[in-house]
Design an enzyme around this catalytic site. Structure first.
Site, PDB file in Angstrom:
ATOM      1  N   TYR A 107       0.774  -1.232  -0.018  1.00 38.54           N
ATOM      2  CA  TYR A 107       0.081   0.209   0.038  1.00 38.54           C
ATOM      3  C   TYR A 107       0.978   1.375  -0.041  1.00 38.54           C
ATOM      4  CZ  TYR A 107      -3.764   3.050   1.774  1.00 38.54           C
ATOM      5  OH  TYR A 107      -4.669   4.116   2.170  1.00 38.54           O
TER       6      TYR A 107
ATOM      7  N   LYS B 120      -1.246  -1.331  -4.170  1.00 37.71           N
ATOM      8  CA  LYS B 120      -2.166  -0.263  -4.039  1.00 37.71           C
ATOM      9  C   LYS B 120      -1.664   1.048  -4.193  1.00 37.71           C
ATOM     10  CE  LYS B 120      -5.390   1.353  -0.408  1.00 37.71           C
ATOM     11  NZ  LYS B 120      -5.673   2.463  -0.948  1.00 37.71           N
TER      12      LYS B 120
HETATM   13  C1  LIG Z   1      -5.585   9.945   1.212  1.00 36.59           C
HETATM   14  C2  LIG Z   1      -6.733   9.048   1.122  1.00 36.59           C
HETATM   15  O1  LIG Z   1      -7.557   8.923   1.958  1.00 36.59           O
HETATM   16  N1  LIG Z   1      -6.918   8.420  -0.104  1.00 36.59           N
HETATM   17  C3  LIG Z   1      -8.170   7.677  -0.364  1.00 36.59           C
HETATM   18  C4  LIG Z   1      -9.064   8.222  -1.739  1.00 36.59           C
HETATM   19  O2  LIG Z   1      -9.945   7.386  -1.880  1.00 36.59           O
HETATM   20  C5  LIG Z   1      -9.541   9.755  -1.495  1.00 36.59           C
HETATM   21  O3  LIG Z   1     -10.185   9.739  -0.308  1.00 36.59           O
HETATM   22  C6  LIG Z   1     -10.010  10.083  -2.758  1.00 36.59           C
HETATM   23  O4  LIG Z   1      -9.222   9.883  -3.915  1.00 36.59           O
HETATM   24  C7  LIG Z   1     -10.363  11.579  -2.453  1.00 36.59           C
HETATM   25  O5  LIG Z   1      -9.416  12.481  -2.465  1.00 36.59           O
HETATM   26  C8  LIG Z   1      -7.861   6.204  -0.641  1.00 36.59           C
HETATM   27  O6  LIG Z   1      -6.658   6.020  -1.495  1.00 36.59           O
HETATM   28  C9  LIG Z   1      -7.493   5.736   0.829  1.00 36.59           C
HETATM   29  C10 LIG Z   1      -7.563   4.283   0.789  1.00 36.59           C
HETATM   30  O7  LIG Z   1      -7.705   3.550   0.007  1.00 36.59           O
HETATM   31  C11 LIG Z   1      -7.693   3.614   2.181  1.00 36.59           C
HETATM   32  O8  LIG Z   1      -8.693   3.987   3.046  1.00 36.59           O
HETATM   33  O9  LIG Z   1      -6.912   2.938   2.447  1.00 36.59           O
END
Ligand SMILES: CC(=O)N[C@@H]([C@@H](O)[C@H](O)[C@H](O)CO)[C@@H](O)CC(=O)C(=O)O
Length: 320
Positions: free
Chosen positions: A143, A173
């Site tokens: 990740y 990821k």
């Molecule tokens: C920094 C962050 O929280 N990034 C999110 C994104 O889904 C993000 O919320 C989205 O792209 C909006 O900016 C995901 O990459 C996080 C994720 O997959 C996780 O919760 O593990």
């Protein structure tokens, strides 16, 4: 070598961890949450205890129980349940990896340790290898989320030779906006059948062009259906429709980012859209304001993304 039932692909929701108003985990709604993802959003794989799930803010005992509940509730309903087992302590990470195998999760993922950090690829690989070895039958995903871990080792560099060191390595990821790094990961390892899961929801279309095989993200909890429409259009090579869907999603994310967007706000939006109470986040995060939720609701209505949007609420922004 671990071989998953099938490759992890499509949309993977990074699940929120529902909590009660007094800060305890609300296990009672997880069954409903699974049904909602599958039936209303068309999302059949999940990523548990990650950033969105406040995994690093939970105790080890809580993380084990949360993982168990998702695996149990998701049985025969979800395609894959991947558990994030990253921790600052290698021992804790190994304990969680072993536990994920015992409860028969479909895979584990690990972030780079972010307090005492690995400063080069070899040290990071050594850490990941020790965790992966605690669950030798489970597919392992790295990740990559450098903005939060502060570990800036490029994913392309890390992937070079990784399967020789970590035989269970199954994919990446990638929660970063560096599409050069992401593209090179795909380009150099295409023949290996790795899963390349992109983690920046507002830029997913660009990553699909680069060869992403799926996506893990917070917004798929409530924008899964819309994002699946984008994936379908892309699959059919209808790039103009795919772009329209991506722009629609971007309009919403851009709007909330300007208001301040993170796990707390995701909890508020998910509660609003699904009707399932996600509760507040755990300190140091703070509950989203009423003003934020009202604004987010108005924006979702104007984009015609909410199930209860009436025709009169539509305006020119609505994207189909
Ligand atoms: C920094 C962050 O929280 N990034 C999110 C994104 O889904 C993000 O919320 C989205 O792209 C909006 O900016 C995901 O990459 C996080 C994720 O997959 C996780 O919760 O593990």
């Amino acid at each position: 070598m671990a071989s998953p039932k099938k490759k992890l692909q499509g949309l993977v929701a990074a699940t929120l961890t529902p909590m009660t108003e007094n800060g305890e985990i609300n296990f009672s709604v997880i069954g409903r949450y699974v049904d909602y993802l599958v039936e209303e959003q068309g999302v059949k794989s999940i990523f548990v205890n990650g950033t969105t799930g406040e995994g690093l803010s939970l105790s080890i005992a809580e993380r084990r129980r949360v993982a168990e509940e998702w695996v149990t509730r998701g049985r025969n309903k979800l395609d894959q349940v991947v558990i994030h087992v990253g921790a600052l302590s290698l021992k804790e990470s190994q304990e969680l990896a072993k536990h994920a195998a015992e409860i028969r999760a479909d895979g584990i993922a690990v972030i780079a340790p972010f307090f005492l950090k690995p400063w080069n690829k070899d040290v990071l690989t050594d850490f990941l290898k020790e965790v992966a070895a605690a669950a030798p039958a489970l597919p392992f995903y790295y990740y990559h989320i450098p903005a939060l871990t502060g570990v800036k080792i490029r994913a392309e560099e890390l992937l070079d030779g990784i399967q020789e060191k970590i035989p269970t390595f199954q994919g990446l990821k990638f929660s970063d906006t560096d599409l050069l790094d992401f593209g090179q990961c795909v380009d150099q390892h295409r023949q290996r059948q790795f899963a390349f899961l992109f983690g920046v929801d507002e830029q997913l279309l660009s990553a699909l062009v680069m060869g992403a095989t799926g996506a893990v993200g917070s917004t798929y909890n409530y924008l899964g259906k819309k994002t699946n429409q984008m994936l379908e259009a892309f699959e059919k090579k209808d790039f103009s429709s795919a772009l329209n869907y991506q722009f629609c999603i971007q309009r919403f994310i851009n709007f909330v980012v300007k208001l301040g967007f993170g796990v707390s706000q995701n909890k508020a939006i998910m509660t609003l859209v699904s009707g399932i109470p996600m509760g507040p986040p755990r300190l140091p995060l703070q509950k989203a304001s009423r003003e934020f939720t009202d604004n987010a609701e108005a924006k979702l209505k104007s984009l015609d993304v909410l199930p209860f949007t009436s025709l009169e609420d539509r305006d020119v922004e609505a994207c189909s």
